[in-house]
Design a protein around this motif. Structure first.
Motif, PDB file in Angstrom:
ATOM      1  N   UNK A 156     -98.132 -11.177 -38.087  1.00  0.00           N
ATOM      2  CA  UNK A 156     -97.348 -10.593 -39.351  1.00  0.00           C
ATOM      3  C   UNK A 156     -97.799 -11.468 -40.670  1.00  0.00           C
ATOM      4  N   UNK A 157     -97.239 -11.170 -41.823  1.00  0.00           N
ATOM      5  CA  UNK A 157     -97.752 -11.475 -42.958  1.00  0.00           C
ATOM      6  C   UNK A 157     -97.212 -13.024 -43.333  1.00  0.00           C
ATOM      7  N   UNK A 158     -96.020 -13.365 -42.929  1.00  0.00           N
ATOM      8  CA  UNK A 158     -95.312 -14.496 -43.096  1.00  0.00           C
ATOM      9  C   UNK A 158     -94.415 -15.181 -41.856  1.00  0.00           C
ATOM     10  N   UNK A 159     -94.402 -16.212 -42.033  1.00  0.00           N
ATOM     11  CA  UNK A 159     -93.493 -16.996 -40.711  1.00  0.00           C
ATOM     12  C   UNK A 159     -91.989 -16.466 -40.860  1.00  0.00           C
ATOM     13  N   UNK A 173     -85.574 -15.451 -31.808  1.00  0.00           N
ATOM     14  CA  UNK A 173     -86.832 -16.287 -31.231  1.00  0.00           C
ATOM     15  C   UNK A 173     -87.816 -16.461 -32.539  1.00  0.00           C
ATOM     16  N   UNK A 174     -88.293 -17.523 -32.273  1.00  0.00           N
ATOM     17  CA  UNK A 174     -89.276 -17.819 -33.403  1.00  0.00           C
ATOM     18  C   UNK A 174     -90.351 -18.547 -33.041  1.00  0.00           C
ATOM     19  N   UNK A 175     -91.634 -17.791 -32.838  1.00  0.00           N
ATOM     20  CA  UNK A 175     -92.633 -18.055 -32.037  1.00  0.00           C
ATOM     21  C   UNK A 175     -93.497 -18.712 -33.242  1.00  0.00           C
ATOM     22  N   UNK A 176     -93.387 -18.877 -34.401  1.00  0.00           N
ATOM     23  CA  UNK A 176     -94.210 -19.625 -35.447  1.00  0.00           C
ATOM     24  C   UNK A 176     -93.182 -20.577 -36.094  1.00  0.00           C
ATOM     25  N   UNK A 177     -93.337 -20.545 -37.313  1.00  0.00           N
ATOM     26  CA  UNK A 177     -92.466 -22.033 -37.857  1.00  0.00           C
ATOM     27  C   UNK A 177     -91.324 -21.286 -38.711  1.00  0.00           C
ATOM     28  N   UNK A 178     -91.147 -20.120 -38.549  1.00  0.00           N
ATOM     29  CA  UNK A 178     -90.118 -19.307 -39.492  1.00  0.00           C
ATOM     30  C   UNK A 178     -88.611 -19.987 -39.565  1.00  0.00           C
ATOM     31  N   UNK A 190     -98.572 -17.060 -40.633  1.00  0.00           N
ATOM     32  CA  UNK A 190     -98.469 -17.692 -39.229  1.00  0.00           C
ATOM     33  C   UNK A 190     -99.824 -18.179 -38.850  1.00  0.00           C
ATOM     34  N   UNK A 191    -100.810 -17.448 -39.084  1.00  0.00           N
ATOM     35  CA  UNK A 191    -102.161 -18.012 -38.896  1.00  0.00           C
ATOM     36  C   UNK A 191    -103.049 -18.592 -40.219  1.00  0.00           C
ATOM     37  N   UNK A 192    -104.056 -18.984 -39.809  1.00  0.00           N
ATOM     38  CA  UNK A 192    -105.047 -19.518 -41.025  1.00  0.00           C
ATOM     39  C   UNK A 192    -104.975 -18.397 -42.049  1.00  0.00           C
ATOM     40  N   UNK A 196    -106.113 -14.396 -42.414  1.00  0.00           N
ATOM     41  CA  UNK A 196    -104.873 -13.488 -42.444  1.00  0.00           C
ATOM     42  C   UNK A 196    -105.210 -12.485 -43.809  1.00  0.00           C
ATOM     43  N   UNK A 197    -105.564 -13.214 -44.953  1.00  0.00           N
ATOM     44  CA  UNK A 197    -105.711 -12.126 -45.935  1.00  0.00           C
ATOM     45  C   UNK A 197    -106.912 -11.330 -46.091  1.00  0.00           C
ATOM     46  N   UNK A 198    -108.013 -11.977 -45.403  1.00  0.00           N
ATOM     47  CA  UNK A 198    -109.167 -10.872 -45.392  1.00  0.00           C
ATOM     48  C   UNK A 198    -109.012  -9.897 -44.287  1.00  0.00           C
ATOM     49  N   UNK A 199    -108.104 -10.049 -43.243  1.00  0.00           N
ATOM     50  CA  UNK A 199    -107.844  -9.092 -42.352  1.00  0.00           C
ATOM     51  C   UNK A 199    -107.068  -7.992 -43.123  1.00  0.00           C
TER      52      UNK A 199
END
Length: 524
Positions: A156-159, A173-178, A190-192, A196-199
């Motif tokens: 996803x785009x943001x935590x 449920x929070x699998x990131x740091x949301x 959520x990721x680098x 994330x933006x290049x994807x």
């Protein structure tokens, strides 16, 4: 990233509880029909969870299914609701269940997933399977596969948009740091961030939209990547302009459009967004004073001392969106238009190209943009005449006919006046001190202009009811209708503006009759 997600709880409304119970019964119905298969687990995902935790009411609910497609699960809901005992148990009326709509994936428009939507108990409920995305260097579109809740969260785009509400457990449920980022009012990926933006470069705009809407701050590492030349190039070429336009529209209709434009300015995104990507030779407008435009409009929108300017020129929600779009496009007004060889139809002005091709603005909005550009000199001239108290300022027909002309060319003449004000702000507004004497003098001139239009009673000139129409005028003059009629009718309207209390058009007819030669009216 821990295997056990951080959790919290959410208090549901009565309607949300009713929806939850129906969905859980559907999951049980599916599980009973295939006992050997992996059981269905349902989660509400993303924006609804975020908004509930922020105390914001939301009627759009994304439902993620772990073992089947959204369409397959939605069809099971429809199947189950046909049973009388289920309708009775869940107190379902005919108005509670809407039609099922399937929205196909369209990779060319950056829509990589098929979704199915049903209106249930007043909620727009989207159904989709949990998924993971795999991108390859030679493809702009991801490979979609069934995934786990954690894999779905990470793509996803943001935590703060990666949170789930598990219907089976009744917990977030929070699998990131949301949850932590929600407390810190921080927008993070959520990721680098670079990958994330290049994807999916559209995430650059989505993060700005969420930050401006929620009043959050974008993570510093993400900001640096959002300004990366490679990311900007990918955003310009990889994402359809329709999708770019949708994000910009949501920003400018959101809670804080000024902040959204400031992000675009600070992160160096302007030339990537507001341009025609098919024209590499298109000039780059000077942005050094653009900040004065959106700061001036924000000041007008929120400052009671100048509320009358804002209320006179921006009267509806649509007008507000158009106003912020005009503010976004304002730098193009100072760009040099390309020279023409004089042959063929003139091309649209650069500012219209930026609107039409850059953000795929609808035709109606493009018409307003074009009219604002073409009428700016006339608007500024009349404003200057009022400020300098020239002898013509009491000529009601001069002002009334000008307003009718502006409105006929693109509608929203008030916004065209606002645009002229904002363009002038690029030369005169002092952004560092909004309460300065110079700013007060600047806005005072525009207030004087608007007050003068009110005193002349020409604010409603475009909708003024005509005393005579073309058929009546031709009959009164004893001639057949022809090309002469448009000019003659305009003359009648001007006469009517000079005689605001007149109820009989005979005076206008008499004046037209005296100017038959001037108006090219044939003899009777």
């Amino acid at each position: 990233m821990s295997a056990q997600p951080a959790t919290t709880t959410i208090e549901l409304t009565q309607k949300e509880d009713q929806l939850k119970d129906l969905l859980l019964d559907t999951a049980k119905y599916v599980n009973n029909s295939q006992p050997s298969a992996q059981p269905v687990i349902l989660r509400w995902a993303g924006g609804w969870v975020r908004d509930k935790l922020l105390g914001i009411e939301s009627h759009d609910i994304d439902t993620a299914v772990n073992t089947m497609t959204g369409e397959a699960f939605a069809l099971k809901i429809c199947e189950l609701c046909e049973k009388p005992e289920i309708a009775e148990k869940h107190r379902i009326t005919s108005a509670d269940i809407g039609s099922l709509h399937k929205i196909a994936k369209n990779p060319d428009k950056s829509k990589h997933l098929e979704t199915t939507t049903i209106m249930l108990f007043g909620f727009d409920v989207d159904f989709v399977n949990l998924r993971k995305e795999t991108y390859t260097e030679d493809s702009r579109n991801p490979q979609m596969e069934f995934g786990t809740a954690e894999e779905d969260a990470l793509r996803r785009d943001a935590t703060v948009n990666a949170l789930f509400y598990n219907l089976n457990t009744g917990r977030v449920e929070d699998f990131t740091s949301g949850l932590k980022d929600m407390k810190a009012k921080l927008i993070k990926t959520p990721l680098e961030p670079f990958q994330t933006f290049m994807d999916d470069p559209l995430r650059v705009l989505r993060l700005i939209r969420f930050a401006s809407r929620l009043g959050f701050t974008i993570d510093r590492a993400a900001e640096e990547c959002m300004s990366d030349v490679k990311v900007l190039e990918a955003l310009k070429l990889k994402i359809s302009r329709e999708r770019v336009g949708v994000e910009i529209e949501k920003m400018l209709k959101g809670n804080d459009p000024r902040r959204a434009l400031q992000y675009i300015n600070d992160l160096g995104l302007y030339h990537t967004i507001f341009t025609d990507p098919s024209k590499s030779s298109m000039p780059l407008p000077d942005l050094s004073r653009w900040h004065t435009v959106y700061e001036c409009l924000s000041y007008l929108s929120s400052n009671e001392a100048h509320e009358s300017i804002s209320t006179a020129l921006v009267q509806t929600e649509e007008a507000s969106y158009y106003a912020w779009t005009l503010a976004a496009l304002a730098p193009w007004e100072l760009a040099d238009e390309p020279k023409r060889n004089g042959k063929g139809k003139p091309p649209p002005p650069l500012i219209t190209l930026a609107a039409r091709e850059g953000i795929k603005a609808p035709n109606r909005l493009c018409d307003v943009v074009t009219a604002a550009h073409k009428n700016k000199a006339d608007i500024l001239a009349l404003k200057t005449a009022v400020v300098q108290k020239e002898s013509c300022i009491n000529e009601r027909d001069r002002f009334g006919m000008a307003i009718r002309h502006w409105d006929a060319r693109g509608g929203y003449w008030q916004l065209q006046v606002l645009f002229s004000l904002l363009v002038e702000a690029m030369q005169r507004w002092e952004a560092s001190s909004t309460s300065s004497k110079n700013n007060d003098n600047f806005l005072g001139e525009w207030q004087l202009f608007i007050d003068h239009l009110r005193e002349l009673d020409v604010m409603d000139a475009p909708s003024m009811k005509k005393l005579i129409d073309g058929t009546q005028l031709a009959k009164a003059l004893g001639v057949k209708p022809g090309k002469w009629m448009m000019g003659a009718l305009e003359f009648c309207v001007a006469w009517q503006l000079r005689h605001p209390n007149a109820t009989d058009p005979s005076g206008a007819v008499e004046e037209v009759n005296k100017r038959r030669n001037e108006l090219d009216i044939p003899p009777s």
